[in-house]
Design an enzyme around this catalytic site. Structure first.
Site, PDB file in Angstrom:
ATOM      1  N   CYS A 125     -41.289  -8.389 -25.920  1.00 19.00           N
ATOM      2  CA  CYS A 125     -40.118  -8.917 -24.963  1.00 19.00           C
ATOM      3  C   CYS A 125     -38.659  -8.428 -26.140  1.00 19.00           C
ATOM      4  CB  CYS A 125     -40.011 -10.346 -24.992  1.00 19.00           C
ATOM      5  SG  CYS A 125     -40.929 -11.316 -25.982  1.00 19.00           S
ATOM      6  N   HIS A 238     -34.314 -14.881 -24.649  1.00 19.79           N
ATOM      7  CA  HIS A 238     -34.246 -14.368 -26.081  1.00 19.79           C
ATOM      8  C   HIS A 238     -32.612 -13.566 -26.288  1.00 19.79           C
ATOM      9  CE1 HIS A 238     -38.329 -15.212 -26.824  1.00 19.79           C
ATOM     10  NE2 HIS A 238     -38.796 -13.756 -26.983  1.00 19.79           N
TER      11      HIS A 238
END
Ligand code: A2P
Ligand code: 11C
EC number: 1.2.1.11
Length: 330
Positions: A125, A238
Site C-alpha cells: 500500500c 496512510h
C-alpha cells in the site's frame, strides 16, 4: 470469481469494491481458513457463505483475488493458476519474482499483460499511493531520488489489529492498563516501528518493499529511494512525507501542474487557507490526495509533498480490482 481472505480487512473491501464498481461477477466464491466455516459475507444484497480454501474450490474460477497473507498465497497461487484462474495477489509472496508482474494500473498496466505464471502481484500500500502521485512527474522529468517517511494506519496490519487498537485507545483514554492483543506494544498515544526487521541492512521489511517495488514498477533499477516507515495511531489511511529530485531541476508549480488531473490523483493544496489532505479525507475514496507541494528549500531544484491514500482501497483492494478490470474487461 474467488476472493481468498474474504473475512479479512482487505478481502472484505475487495468484495465491497467489486459490488461498488459493478464488476461482472457471475458467481462470488468467498474463501478463507477453516476457522471461518459457517460465516457469510454480504454481496449484492445477499449473504454469501464463506468456504474453506482447497484445490477443488478453484475449479471453474476465472479470476481469483488473494489477500490472505504470503503463506496462503505461495501455497494456493500456483494451484489456482494451474486450474486456469488469473490470480491477482495482494501479498508480498510473488512481488519480486521476475516472472510475476507487479502492477499499479495508472503506471504500468502493460507490464501485467499475459503473466507467465498466471499470477499478477499487487504492490504494498505505501508503494502504490506514492507511485500513483509521482508517476506523472516521473514521466515528464525522470525522478532520480525519493526520500520518504510514512505515517501508516493500523488497518494495514489487518482486522484483528484494528480491534486491538480500538481497545488500546479506550484503555488509554480511561487511564487503564493496556489490553493484550496482536499489536506487540502500545500504539495508542505513541508511534511504532514493528515491521519485520532485516538485520543485514538495518531496515524494516516495509522499507525494503518501498525501495525494491518502486524500482520494479518504474522499471528503473537505478532510482534511489530512502524510506523510514512508521505506524501511527490512525485507524485507516496512510500518509507520506516525500521529497524528490528529478533529472532536471523541478519547481513546486511544475510538479503541481503535472499531478493535477493525472489519473487517480487529486491535488488538495491551498496551504495558506489551511487546505491539505488528512487520512480521514482519504478514507473511503480511491483517489490519492496530494498537498503541501513546495519547493525543497534544503535541496534547491527538488520538491517536497504530502501524499495520503486509503491503504485498504487504492493501497490494496481497489488496485487489485483495477488490474482485473484493465486486463479482463478492456
Ligand atoms: P480467517 O478469518 O478464516 O482466519 P486480515 O489481513 O484482516 O488479518 O485477514 C486475513 C484473511 O486471510 C482472513 O480472511 C483469514 O481467514 C485469511 N487467512 C489467513 N490464513 C489463512 C490460511 N492459512 N488459509 C486461508 N485463509 C487464510
Ligand atoms: C502495513 N503496508 O501497513 C503494510 C500492510 O506487503 O502488502 C501490507 C503489507 C504488504 O502494515
Amino acid at each position: 470469481m474467488a476472493v481468498l481472505g474474504a473475512t479479512g480487512a482487505v478481502g472484505r473491501e475487495m468484495i465491497r469494491i467489486l459490488e461498488e464498481r459493478s464488476f461482472p461477477v457471475a458467481r462470488l466464491l468467498p474463501l478463507a481458513s477453516p476457522r471461518s466455516a459457517g460465516t457469510t459475507v454480504p454481496f449484492r444484497g445477499t449473504q454469501v457463505k464463506v468456504e474453506p480454501v482447497s484445490a477443488d474450490a478453484f475449479t471453474g474460477v476465472d479470476l481469483a483475488l488473494f489477500s490472505a497473507g504470503s503463506g496462503p498465497s505461495k501455497e494456493w497461487g500456483p494451484i489456482a493458476a494451474s486450474k486456469g484462474a488469473l490470480v491477482v495477489d495482494n501479498s508480498s509472496a510473488w512481488r519480486m519474482d521476475p516472472e510475476v508482474p507487479l502492477c499499479v494500473p495508472e503506471v504500468n498496466l502493460d507490464a501485467a499483460r499475459n503473466p507467465k505464471r498466471g499470477i499478477i502481484a499487487n504492490p504494498n500500500c505505501s508503494t502504490i499511493q506514492m507511485l500513483v502521485a509521482l508517476a506523472p512527474i516521473h514521466r515528464a522529468n525522470r525522478i532520480q531520488r525519493i526520500v520518504v517517511s510514512t505515517y501508516q494506519a493500523i488497518s494495514g496490519a489487518g482486522h484483528s489489529a484494528v480491534e486491538h487498537f480500538r481497545a488500546q485507545s479506550r484503555a488509554f483514554a480511561a487511564g487503564e492498563p493496556m489490553p493484550a492483543g496482536p499489536i506487540t506494544k502500545q500504539l495508542a498515544g505513541s508511534l511504532l516501528m514493528e515491521w519485520k526487521r532485516d538485520g543485514a541492512t538495518g531496515y524494516q521489511e516495509e522499507e525494503l518493499k518501498m525501495i525494491h517495488e518502486t524500482r520494479k514498477i518504474f522499471g528503473d533499477p537505478d532510482i534511489r529511494v530512502s524510506p523510514t516507515t512508521v505506524r501511527v495511531p490512525v485507524v485507516n489511511g496512510h500518509s507520506e512525507s516525500v521529497a524528490i529530485e528529478c533529472e532536471r531541476p523541478i519547481t513546486a508549480k511544475e510538479a503541481r501542474a503535472l499531478m493535477t488531473g493525472a489519473p487517480g490523483v487529486r491535488v488538495v493544496d491551498d496551504f495558506e487557507k489551511g487546505v491539505y489532505p488528512t487520512p480521514l479525507d482519504a478514507s473511503g475514496i480511491d483517489d490519492v490526495l496530494v498537498g503541501r507541494v513546495r519547493d525543497d528549500l534544503g535541496n534547491p531544484g527538488g520538491v517536497m509533498m504530502w501524499i495520503v491514500g486509503d491503504n485498504l482501497r487504492k493501497g490494496a483492494a481497489t488496485n487489485a480490482v483495477q488490474i482485473a478490470e484493465g486486463l479482463l474487461l478492456r
